[in-house]
Structure formats: C-alpha cells, structure tokens
Motif scaffolding. Structure first.
Motif, PDB file in Angstrom:
ATOM      1  N   LEU A   4     -23.652  14.330  10.892  1.00 21.56           N
ATOM      2  CA  LEU A   4     -23.232  12.988  11.289  1.00 21.56           C
ATOM      3  C   LEU A   4     -24.396  12.188  11.870  1.00 21.56           C
ATOM      4  O   LEU A   4     -24.531  10.997  11.609  1.00 21.56           O
ATOM      5  CB  LEU A   4     -22.081  13.050  12.289  1.00 21.56           C
ATOM      6  N   ARG A   5     -25.246  12.829  12.653  1.00 23.31           N
ATOM      7  CA  ARG A   5     -26.433  12.138  13.180  1.00 23.31           C
ATOM      8  C   ARG A   5     -27.351  11.717  12.040  1.00 23.31           C
ATOM      9  O   ARG A   5     -27.905  10.621  12.041  1.00 23.31           O
ATOM     10  CB  ARG A   5     -27.178  13.026  14.172  1.00 23.31           C
ATOM     11  N   ASP A   6     -27.507  12.599  11.049  1.00 21.23           N
ATOM     12  CA  ASP A   6     -28.341  12.271   9.894  1.00 21.23           C
ATOM     13  C   ASP A   6     -27.759  11.078   9.140  1.00 21.23           C
ATOM     14  O   ASP A   6     -28.480  10.154   8.779  1.00 21.23           O
ATOM     15  CB  ASP A   6     -28.465  13.493   8.981  1.00 21.23           C
ATOM     16  N   TRP A   7     -26.456  11.093   8.910  1.00 21.95           N
ATOM     17  CA  TRP A   7     -25.792   9.980   8.228  1.00 21.95           C
ATOM     18  C   TRP A   7     -25.977   8.694   9.027  1.00 21.95           C
ATOM     19  O   TRP A   7     -26.316   7.652   8.468  1.00 21.95           O
ATOM     20  CB  TRP A   7     -24.306  10.303   8.044  1.00 21.95           C
ATOM     21  N   ALA A   8     -25.786   8.762  10.347  1.00 16.58           N
ATOM     22  CA  ALA A   8     -25.925   7.578  11.193  1.00 16.58           C
ATOM     23  C   ALA A   8     -27.337   7.012  11.128  1.00 16.58           C
ATOM     24  O   ALA A   8     -27.533   5.804  11.138  1.00 16.58           O
ATOM     25  CB  ALA A   8     -25.574   7.921  12.642  1.00 16.58           C
ATOM     26  N   GLY A   9     -28.320   7.900  11.034  1.00 18.23           N
ATOM     27  CA  GLY A   9     -29.703   7.460  10.970  1.00 18.23           C
ATOM     28  C   GLY A   9     -30.049   6.706   9.701  1.00 18.23           C
ATOM     29  O   GLY A   9     -31.045   5.997   9.648  1.00 18.23           O
ATOM     30  N   HIS A  10     -29.209   6.841   8.677  1.00 18.15           N
ATOM     31  CA  HIS A  10     -29.467   6.166   7.406  1.00 18.15           C
ATOM     32  C   HIS A  10     -28.606   4.924   7.184  1.00 18.15           C
ATOM     33  O   HIS A  10     -28.713   4.279   6.147  1.00 18.15           O
ATOM     34  CB  HIS A  10     -29.262   7.149   6.243  1.00 18.15           C
ATOM     35  N   LEU A  11     -27.770   4.581   8.146  1.00 15.57           N
ATOM     36  CA  LEU A  11     -26.979   3.359   8.020  1.00 15.57           C
ATOM     37  C   LEU A  11     -27.916   2.155   8.184  1.00 15.57           C
ATOM     38  O   LEU A  11     -28.936   2.241   8.858  1.00 15.57           O
ATOM     39  CB  LEU A  11     -25.896   3.305   9.102  1.00 15.57           C
ATOM     40  N   PRO A  12     -27.557   1.035   7.597  1.00 16.00           N
ATOM     41  CA  PRO A  12     -28.423  -0.141   7.711  1.00 16.00           C
ATOM     42  C   PRO A  12     -28.281  -0.849   9.067  1.00 16.00           C
ATOM     43  O   PRO A  12     -27.199  -0.909   9.640  1.00 16.00           O
ATOM     44  CB  PRO A  12     -27.926  -1.049   6.583  1.00 16.00           C
ATOM     45  N   GLY A  13     -29.387  -1.354   9.587  1.00 12.40           N
ATOM     46  CA  GLY A  13     -29.442  -2.255  10.728  1.00 12.40           C
ATOM     47  C   GLY A  13     -28.551  -1.963  11.912  1.00 12.40           C
ATOM     48  O   GLY A  13     -28.601  -0.909  12.525  1.00 12.40           O
ATOM     49  N   ARG A  14     -27.717  -2.943  12.241  1.00 15.64           N
ATOM     50  CA  ARG A  14     -26.862  -2.885  13.428  1.00 15.64           C
ATOM     51  C   ARG A  14     -25.848  -1.750  13.337  1.00 15.64           C
ATOM     52  O   ARG A  14     -25.495  -1.152  14.345  1.00 15.64           O
ATOM     53  CB  ARG A  14     -26.149  -4.227  13.609  1.00 15.64           C
ATOM     54  N   ALA A  15     -25.369  -1.434  12.140  1.00 18.52           N
ATOM     55  CA  ALA A  15     -24.409  -0.338  11.985  1.00 18.52           C
ATOM     56  C   ALA A  15     -25.026   0.976  12.459  1.00 18.52           C
ATOM     57  O   ALA A  15     -24.376   1.781  13.124  1.00 18.52           O
ATOM     58  CB  ALA A  15     -23.955  -0.216  10.531  1.00 18.52           C
ATOM     59  N   ARG A  16     -26.297   1.191  12.150  1.00 13.96           N
ATOM     60  CA  ARG A  16     -26.987   2.405  12.584  1.00 13.96           C
ATOM     61  C   ARG A  16     -27.077   2.447  14.106  1.00 13.96           C
ATOM     62  O   ARG A  16     -26.788   3.461  14.731  1.00 13.96           O
ATOM     63  CB  ARG A  16     -28.388   2.467  11.978  1.00 13.96           C
ATOM     64  N   LEU A  17     -27.457   1.351  14.718  1.00 16.44           N
ATOM     65  CA  LEU A  17     -27.595   1.308  16.165  1.00 16.44           C
ATOM     66  C   LEU A  17     -26.252   1.490  16.874  1.00 16.44           C
ATOM     67  O   LEU A  17     -26.171   2.175  17.893  1.00 16.44           O
ATOM     68  CB  LEU A  17     -28.257  -0.001  16.594  1.00 16.44           C
TER      69      LEU A  17
END
Length: 125
Positions: A4-17
C-alpha cells in the motif's frame, strides 16, 4: 502495508500526499479519522527528530512511529500552517472528508481499501 505504501508513492500529485498523510497519521500515530482531519502542519514538532503532535489539539501526547516519521516530517514541512490531509478543502470538517478519499482512489486488485480506522488498528502492530 508495504504494498500500500508503494502504491501510494506512485499516485499523482496531491492524491499521493493525501494518502501518505493518512497512512502516517493513522498507522504511524494512531489517530482516528476525526483527529486526522484536524491536523495542520504547525501542530507537529519535529525538532527532536521524532514528530510529536501538539498535546492541546488531541488531549494526549502523540509521537510518530519511527517507520513513518520521515514521511510525516516531510509532509509537515510542505504543509506549513495548512492541513496535512486534503489541504484544499473549503470547510474544516466536511461530512465525508476522510471516507470519500479511498472511494475515489482505489488500489489495484489484491490490495484492500484501507479506511482510517483500519490504518489506526495497524498502529499497534
């Protein structure tokens, strides 16, 4: 959690943060969804090397777990005085502020939709 952390790290822009903020505050600090939406950058003190949340905000002393502290420190610096989670909001506590995020950002097959409640339960692991 690692996937899940890996997936979150690849989300674009504000969604990732936003996803990183949710994970750091809920699983790293054990915050509830109600507490998550209140936290602003100035509520976190990282001067000691360990992010500590303002005791007056939550009514208790909260320090971030070591595995999430670097991310939380970076998010805090970027937020300034703004909210860490979904900073562009118009109101402090919209009805579905926390629950609507996972509904719009679904992880790939095989990964669960994580709520703030589930992330918080991971804080004790």
């Amino acid at each position: 959690m690692a996937r899940l952390r890996d997936w979150a790290g690849h989300l674009p822009g504000r969604a990732r943060l936003d996803r990183l903020a949710m994970m750091a505050l809920c699983s790293g600090c054990g915050l509830t969804f109600g507490e998550l939406r209140q936290v602003r950058g100035h509520h976190i003190d990282s001067a000691s090397g360990v992010p500590v949340l303002d005791e007056t905000l939550l009514g208790r002393l909260v320090a971030c777990r070591a595995g999430r502290s670097r991310v939380l420190t970076e998010l805090t610096e970027a937020a300034g005085t703004g909210y860490l989670f979904r900073p562009g909001r118009k109101v402090a506590a919209a009805k579905n502020l926390v629950s609507s995020w996972p509904a719009r950002h679904r992880p790939p097959a095989g990964l669960p939709l994580l709520s703030a409640r589930r992330l918080r339960s991971r804080a004790s692991c």
